[in-house]
Design a protein around this motif. Structure first.
Motif, PDB file in Angstrom:
ATOM      1  N   LEU A 173       0.841  -1.199   0.000  1.00 25.33           N
ATOM      2  CA  LEU A 173       0.000   0.000   0.000  1.00 25.33           C
ATOM      3  C   LEU A 173       0.872   1.244   0.000  1.00 25.33           C
ATOM      4  N   PRO A 174       0.413   2.352  -0.595  1.00 27.81           N
ATOM      5  CA  PRO A 174       1.188   3.599  -0.632  1.00 27.81           C
ATOM      6  C   PRO A 174       1.524   4.091   0.779  1.00 27.81           C
ATOM      7  N   GLU A 175       2.654   4.772   0.867  1.00 28.08           N
ATOM      8  CA  GLU A 175       3.114   5.268   2.164  1.00 28.08           C
ATOM      9  C   GLU A 175       2.104   6.226   2.788  1.00 28.08           C
ATOM     10  N   ALA A 176       1.549   7.120   1.987  1.00 23.61           N
ATOM     11  CA  ALA A 176       0.566   8.069   2.508  1.00 23.61           C
ATOM     12  C   ALA A 176      -0.675   7.337   3.030  1.00 23.61           C
ATOM     13  N   PHE A 177      -1.086   6.296   2.296  1.00 24.51           N
ATOM     14  CA  PHE A 177      -2.243   5.504   2.715  1.00 24.51           C
ATOM     15  C   PHE A 177      -1.987   4.880   4.097  1.00 24.51           C
ATOM     16  N   VAL A 178      -0.802   4.296   4.252  1.00 27.41           N
ATOM     17  CA  VAL A 178      -0.456   3.646   5.516  1.00 27.41           C
ATOM     18  C   VAL A 178      -0.435   4.660   6.655  1.00 27.41           C
ATOM     19  N   ASN A 179       0.143   5.833   6.404  1.00 28.72           N
ATOM     20  CA  ASN A 179       0.233   6.850   7.458  1.00 28.72           C
ATOM     21  C   ASN A 179      -1.143   7.351   7.892  1.00 28.72           C
ATOM     22  N   TRP A 180      -2.010   7.633   6.895  1.00 27.58           N
ATOM     23  CA  TRP A 180      -3.341   8.135   7.247  1.00 27.58           C
ATOM     24  C   TRP A 180      -4.175   7.075   7.969  1.00 27.58           C
ATOM     25  N   PHE A 181      -3.970   5.822   7.628  1.00 27.66           N
ATOM     26  CA  PHE A 181      -4.719   4.776   8.320  1.00 27.66           C
ATOM     27  C   PHE A 181      -4.217   4.565   9.747  1.00 27.66           C
ATOM     28  N   PHE A 182      -2.953   4.942  10.014  1.00 25.86           N
ATOM     29  CA  PHE A 182      -2.509   4.990  11.404  1.00 25.86           C
ATOM     30  C   PHE A 182      -3.412   5.931  12.197  1.00 25.86           C
ATOM     31  N   VAL A 183      -3.630   7.115  11.637  1.00 27.11           N
ATOM     32  CA  VAL A 183      -4.453   8.122  12.308  1.00 27.11           C
ATOM     33  C   VAL A 183      -5.883   7.609  12.485  1.00 27.11           C
ATOM     34  N   LEU A 184      -6.433   7.030  11.404  1.00 27.16           N
ATOM     35  CA  LEU A 184      -7.824   6.568  11.465  1.00 27.16           C
ATOM     36  C   LEU A 184      -7.989   5.428  12.471  1.00 27.16           C
ATOM     37  N   ASN A 185      -7.090   4.460  12.426  1.00 25.86           N
ATOM     38  CA  ASN A 185      -7.230   3.311  13.325  1.00 25.86           C
ATOM     39  C   ASN A 185      -7.075   3.708  14.790  1.00 25.86           C
ATOM     40  N   VAL A 186      -6.006   4.425  15.098  1.00 26.21           N
ATOM     41  CA  VAL A 186      -5.764   4.807  16.492  1.00 26.21           C
ATOM     42  C   VAL A 186      -6.841   5.781  16.976  1.00 26.21           C
ATOM     43  N   GLY A 187      -7.159   6.773  16.155  1.00 27.63           N
ATOM     44  CA  GLY A 187      -8.170   7.766  16.563  1.00 27.63           C
ATOM     45  C   GLY A 187      -9.540   7.156  16.757  1.00 27.63           C
ATOM     46  N   ALA A 188      -9.959   6.266  15.857  1.00 27.68           N
ATOM     47  CA  ALA A 188     -11.281   5.660  15.967  1.00 27.68           C
ATOM     48  C   ALA A 188     -11.397   4.782  17.201  1.00 27.68           C
ATOM     49  N   VAL A 189     -10.377   3.967  17.464  1.00 29.50           N
ATOM     50  CA  VAL A 189     -10.423   3.067  18.621  1.00 29.50           C
ATOM     51  C   VAL A 189     -10.442   3.859  19.923  1.00 29.50           C
ATOM     52  N   ILE A 190      -9.617   4.887  20.019  1.00 33.20           N
ATOM     53  CA  ILE A 190      -9.594   5.702  21.242  1.00 33.20           C
ATOM     54  C   ILE A 190     -10.934   6.404  21.441  1.00 33.20           C
TER      55      ILE A 190
END
Length: 419
Positions: A173-190
């Motif tokens: 997956l593209p680097e930008a995709f991976v980085n933004w999904f870090f934000v989405l995954n961590v932010g959504a779970v918290i």
């Protein structure tokens, strides 16, 4: 600026409304009238979390499909397909144990499978963090020993992931995709974890406050606090106290002519009136026995004016009864008061009661039963404490069961100087 703030408030209000509507709906899924408060709360949280995740799992599935990883997209799609069916089954069977186990199992396993399909911790944007919802939800809705098992399962999957990490193939997956999904995954779970804890703590506080309110309505505040702090026998000697008994004159023949509902409503109306007066004077209602109402002054909190304030309560009670009707009927009361040492304590483990014992209590009851309609009859002990403030009429001596002949007085009213 004002328009922006108004729009932001509108969005927040809409989001809060959606959450409230989801919780109300969740409370009706699988509900059973026989459910305890805790069980109903567990069902509501389980359904709300399971159904509330559906938009996110559907979104994640679509994004991964567009990104060109169909196998990874199938994993959240599996949750999206299974959860509605499982929830419908739960609404029919009301089997919380099965519903809870299957949903928690999907919370735990599916994020781990998604991470493995994407190539590991980093390549999956630490999507395994979603599995943390499993032990968190279990902590809120299950026994602690069950939660420990889910925690062990979560840690075990993390350990397996670390071991297999070198052998996983990145999804590319593209680097930008991976980085933004870090934000989405961590932010959504918290965010989800915060909402769950916020709602759970709020509900528990509400039920706790309601339980404490009920306990304080049964027991004096000092006694209820002592019982909550330590399970022990509650008993105390009070050397200076006053006790009042009030009883409806002619209650037995009157009750024989009334329906049960009318009788209970009449007594409830009378005792609510008296409860308000007791609270106004800061005294302690002890109990009601049929149509008899018992109040104490000087327990559990000592006060030097225990007799005077109780006599004032008796006068207020007599005035309230004279000015109004109860259940459409005019009532007359006998009121008796005595002062002296008493023993106070809590008896019983179930349906316990705070009660008083001693000769002073027995004589107060005799003052009421030997009294006359509309009178406040007191003993010499009480007269010696209130005679300087209240006009009392000596009534000579009377025969009292279980005691010698006793001098009694009737309270007429407050002396002008004292008033």
């Amino acid at each position: 600026m004002e328009q922006h703030l108004a729009a932001s408030a509108l969005r927040q209000g809409w989001a809060a409304g959606v959450v409230r509507s989801l919780l109300v709906w969740a409370g009706n899924v699988g509900a059973d009238p026989a459910d305890s408060t805790d069980t109903a709360l567990q069902k509501r949280l389980m359904v709300a979390l399971s159904v509330g995740l559906l938009p996110l799992t559907l979104l994640w599935s679509v994004i991964y499909l567009v990104a060109g990883v169909p196998l990874s997209a199938a994993i959240p799609a599996l949750y999206t397909a299974v959860t509605p069916v499982n929830t419908l089954l739960f609404s029919w069977t009301r089997n919380l144990r099965f519903y809870r186990f299957t949903q928690l199992l999907m919370y735990l396993v599916l994020p781990w499978l998604l991470m493995m399909s994407l190539g590991g911790f980093r390549e999956s944007s630490v999507v395994v963090i979603w599995a943390a919802l499993c032990p968190l939800a279990s902590l809120l809705i299950e026994e602690l020993r069950d939660t420990l098992l889910w925690i062990l399962g979560f840690v075990a999957l993390l350990a397996v992931s670390a071991i297999l990490q070198p052998y996983l193939t990145p999804a590319g997956l593209p680097e930008a995709f991976v980085n933004w999904f870090f934000v989405l995954n961590v932010g959504a779970v918290i965010t989800i974890a915060f909402v769950l804890l916020y709602y759970f703590v709020g509900q528990r506080n509400f039920f706790q406050e309601r339980s404490e309110m009920l306990l304080h309505n049964i027991l004096p505040r000092e006694i209820s606090e002592a019982l909550k702090a330590e399970h022990k026998t509650i008993a105390a000697q009070h050397d200076a106290a006053s006790i009042l008994f009030a009883d409806v004159v002619g209650f037995t023949p009157m009750a024989a002519t009334m329906t049960p509902l009318a009788l209970v409503e009449l007594l409830n109306e009378v005792f609510l009136c008296f409860d308000g007066l007791v609270e106004k004077h800061g005294l302690e209602k002890i109990k009601t026995i049929g149509d008899c109402y018992m109040v104490a002054s000087g327990v559990p909190r000592a006060r030097h004016d225990h007799a005077r304030v109780l006599v004032q309560l008796a006068m207020d009670m007599r005035e309230a009864v004279a000015e109004r009707t109860f259940g459409g009927q005019k009532l007359a009361f006998r009121i008796g008061i005595n002062s002296g040492p008493v023993v106070a304590g809590v008896i019983g483990r179930k349906k316990f009661i705070y009660d008083l014992w001693g000769e002073a209590v027995n004589l107060a009851s005799r003052m009421e039963s030997h009294g006359q309609a509309g009178t406040i009859q007191i003993t010499r002990r009480t007269y010696q404490l209130v005679g300087s403030d209240y006009l009392c009429e000596a009534k000579g001596t009377i025969d009292v069961k279980g005691a010698d002949r006793m001098e009694v007085w009737h309270v007429i009213g407050r002396k002008p100087a004292a008033a």
